[in-house]
Design a protein around this motif. Structure first.
Motif, PDB file in Angstrom:
ATOM      1  N   LEU A 181       1.193  -1.038   0.058  1.00 52.76           N
ATOM      2  CA  LEU A 181       0.320  -0.211   0.084  1.00 52.76           C
ATOM      3  C   LEU A 181       0.266   1.005  -0.065  1.00 52.76           C
ATOM      4  N   ALA A 182       1.854   1.301   0.910  1.00 53.90           N
ATOM      5  CA  ALA A 182       2.962   2.438   1.077  1.00 53.90           C
ATOM      6  C   ALA A 182       3.004   2.616  -0.596  1.00 53.90           C
ATOM      7  N   LEU A 183       4.039   1.960  -1.408  1.00 51.67           N
ATOM      8  CA  LEU A 183       3.544   1.319  -2.970  1.00 51.67           C
ATOM      9  C   LEU A 183       3.123   2.582  -3.685  1.00 51.67           C
ATOM     10  N   PHE A 184       1.906   1.734  -3.341  1.00 53.09           N
ATOM     11  CA  PHE A 184       0.883   2.920  -4.388  1.00 53.09           C
ATOM     12  C   PHE A 184       0.720   3.695  -3.940  1.00 53.09           C
ATOM     13  N   ILE A 214      -4.568 -10.486  -3.213  1.00 57.35           N
ATOM     14  CA  ILE A 214      -3.724 -10.383  -3.639  1.00 57.35           C
ATOM     15  C   ILE A 214      -2.989 -10.561  -4.916  1.00 57.35           C
ATOM     16  N   GLY A 215      -3.209 -11.273  -5.580  1.00 59.95           N
ATOM     17  CA  GLY A 215      -2.354 -10.812  -7.478  1.00 59.95           C
ATOM     18  C   GLY A 215      -2.659  -9.326  -7.950  1.00 59.95           C
ATOM     19  N   ILE A 216      -4.485  -9.141  -7.347  1.00 59.66           N
ATOM     20  CA  ILE A 216      -4.158  -7.250  -8.249  1.00 59.66           C
ATOM     21  C   ILE A 216      -3.749  -6.704  -6.821  1.00 59.66           C
ATOM     22  N   VAL A 217      -3.848  -6.436  -5.679  1.00 56.26           N
ATOM     23  CA  VAL A 217      -3.072  -5.549  -4.820  1.00 56.26           C
ATOM     24  C   VAL A 217      -1.843  -5.957  -5.778  1.00 56.26           C
ATOM     25  N   VAL A 218      -0.429  -7.135  -5.835  1.00 56.17           N
ATOM     26  CA  VAL A 218       0.440  -7.166  -5.734  1.00 56.17           C
ATOM     27  C   VAL A 218       0.630  -5.795  -7.510  1.00 56.17           C
ATOM     28  N   VAL A 219       0.292  -6.093  -8.096  1.00 55.64           N
ATOM     29  CA  VAL A 219      -0.004  -5.498  -9.785  1.00 55.64           C
ATOM     30  C   VAL A 219      -0.552  -4.709  -9.046  1.00 55.64           C
ATOM     31  N   LEU A 220      -1.400  -3.792  -8.227  1.00 58.51           N
ATOM     32  CA  LEU A 220      -1.621  -1.794  -8.469  1.00 58.51           C
ATOM     33  C   LEU A 220      -0.859  -1.764  -7.649  1.00 58.51           C
ATOM     34  N   VAL A 236       1.081   0.978 -10.652  1.00 56.31           N
ATOM     35  CA  VAL A 236       0.825   3.049  -9.505  1.00 56.31           C
ATOM     36  C   VAL A 236       1.981   3.453  -9.131  1.00 56.31           C
ATOM     37  N   PHE A 237       2.897   2.602  -8.469  1.00 56.70           N
ATOM     38  CA  PHE A 237       4.254   2.658  -8.122  1.00 56.70           C
ATOM     39  C   PHE A 237       5.572   3.063  -9.490  1.00 56.70           C
ATOM     40  N   LEU A 238       5.492   1.676 -10.243  1.00 59.79           N
ATOM     41  CA  LEU A 238       6.094   2.284 -12.037  1.00 59.79           C
ATOM     42  C   LEU A 238       5.639   3.485 -12.602  1.00 59.79           C
ATOM     43  N   ILE A 239       4.197   3.880 -13.047  1.00 61.06           N
ATOM     44  CA  ILE A 239       3.714   4.403 -13.756  1.00 61.06           C
ATOM     45  C   ILE A 239       3.856   6.293 -12.455  1.00 61.06           C
ATOM     46  N   GLY A 240       4.277   6.350 -11.540  1.00 67.86           N
ATOM     47  CA  GLY A 240       4.082   7.480 -10.909  1.00 67.86           C
ATOM     48  C   GLY A 240       5.646   7.812 -10.875  1.00 67.86           C
ATOM     49  N   TRP A 241       6.252   7.057 -10.824  1.00 67.38           N
ATOM     50  CA  TRP A 241       7.756   6.934 -10.836  1.00 67.38           C
ATOM     51  C   TRP A 241       8.218   7.846 -12.019  1.00 67.38           C
ATOM     52  N   ARG A 242       7.845   6.996 -13.657  1.00 66.78           N
ATOM     53  CA  ARG A 242       7.913   7.308 -14.353  1.00 66.78           C
ATOM     54  C   ARG A 242       7.547   8.355 -14.597  1.00 66.78           C
ATOM     55  N   LEU A 243       6.467   9.180 -14.510  1.00 72.54           N
ATOM     56  CA  LEU A 243       5.722  10.119 -14.637  1.00 72.54           C
ATOM     57  C   LEU A 243       7.155  11.438 -13.597  1.00 72.54           C
ATOM     58  N   PHE A 244       6.971  10.752 -12.949  1.00 74.73           N
ATOM     59  CA  PHE A 244       7.932  11.843 -12.322  1.00 74.73           C
ATOM     60  C   PHE A 244       9.043  12.223 -12.423  1.00 74.73           C
TER      61      PHE A 244
END
Length: 276
Positions: free
Chosen positions: A156-159, A247-253, A257-265
């Motif tokens: 959740l912290a990553l998300f 569990i799978g959905i939480v991991v993927v989300l 979201v972290f990778l997309i956020g970092w890419r944009l940032f």
């Protein structure tokens, strides 16, 4: 990833920024960090009164824990949600609030967002520790699920950090973002099964039936935060592992979201000093 390399090289800066955030939240207050428990406790009292005694919402007992205490059930949803909104709201102000620092000194700008997340994670960890103790005292066995719970908190912290990176950058370009997100969070709160069980939505969905081949419950489950709340309740209130699909959905989300956020940032951070 570049973000981890940057943060590794700036460990001391990240630590100092995090401690500044942790100490600054309740600076010059008599109770200090104990104030971090005041808001969730106040929410627990208010929502418990309104939804349990006035509206008479009654979630199912924990399975297999047997717990049937509305306040504990409620806190398993409120605490993750509060952490998420605090990280995003704090992240939106992290860049704008440190405009002078960004313009004067070069350092990895991501440290501002990560330190914000870590400071709220510190507060959230204390709140969750109190919740675990309360559940244990009142008959649950949350200690058996401490490791999965810690892993879920990390996800959740990553998300939340990924979302904060996206919203912080949007707020740099469009200062109305922080106000729009505030309204969105108020609406989103009631779109989550925090103060009412998801079974109520499922019952209404069955009563209404499908429309254009889609049910209300299927639309409801498009809400990403639904899966985090269900996972935390399964671990802490039910005392069991969440469904593999959850569990799978939480991991993927979380990772996505972290990778997309970092890419944009990362794409926009070189121009931050100019835009601010």
């Amino acid at each position: 990833m570049a973000i981890f390399a940057d943060l590794s090289e700036s460990r001391e800066l990240l630590y100092n920024l995090t401690m500044r955030e942790v100490k600054g939240k309740y600076k010059r207050t008599a109770l200090g960090q104990l104030w971090s428990l005041a808001n969730p406790l106040a929410q627990m009292v208010i929502y418990s009164f309104v939804f349990q005694f006035v509206i008479r919402v009654q979630p199912d007992a924990g399975d297999p824990s047997g717990l049937n205490i509305f306040a504990l059930w409620l806190m398993c949803g409120i605490l993750p949600w509060s952490f998420f909104t605090n990280v995003v709201n704090g992240g939106m102000g992290a860049l704008v609030g440190n405009e002078n620092l960004i313009k004067k000194v070069y350092f990895p700008r991501s440290a501002l967002l990560v330190s914000n997340s870590l400071s709220w994670l510190y507060n959230w960890a204390m709140e969750m520790a109190v919740l675990v103790v309360a559940i244990a005292i009142l008959g649950g066995r949350p200690w058996l699920w401490i490791v999965p719970t810690l892993l879920l908190m990390g996800l959740l912290a990553l998300f939340a950090t990924g979302a904060a990176m996206m919203m912080s950058m949007a707020n740099v370009y469009f200062r109305d973002t922080q106000y729009l997100v505030g309204i969105l969070f108020q609406l989103w709160f009631y779109a989550n099964p925090i103060v009412y069980p998801a079974s109520m939505v499922a019952a209404q969905s069955d009563k209404i039936g499908p429309f254009l081949g889609v049910t209300v419950m299927e639309l409801y489950k498009l809400n990403p935060f639904y899966y985090y709340i269900m996972a935390f309740r399964n671990l802490l209130y039910d005392n069991r592992l969440p469904d593999p699909s959850t569990i799978g959905i939480v991991v993927v989300l979380s990772v996505s979201v972290f990778l997309i956020g970092w890419r944009l940032f990362d794409r926009h951070q070189p121009r931050l000093a100019e835009v601010l």
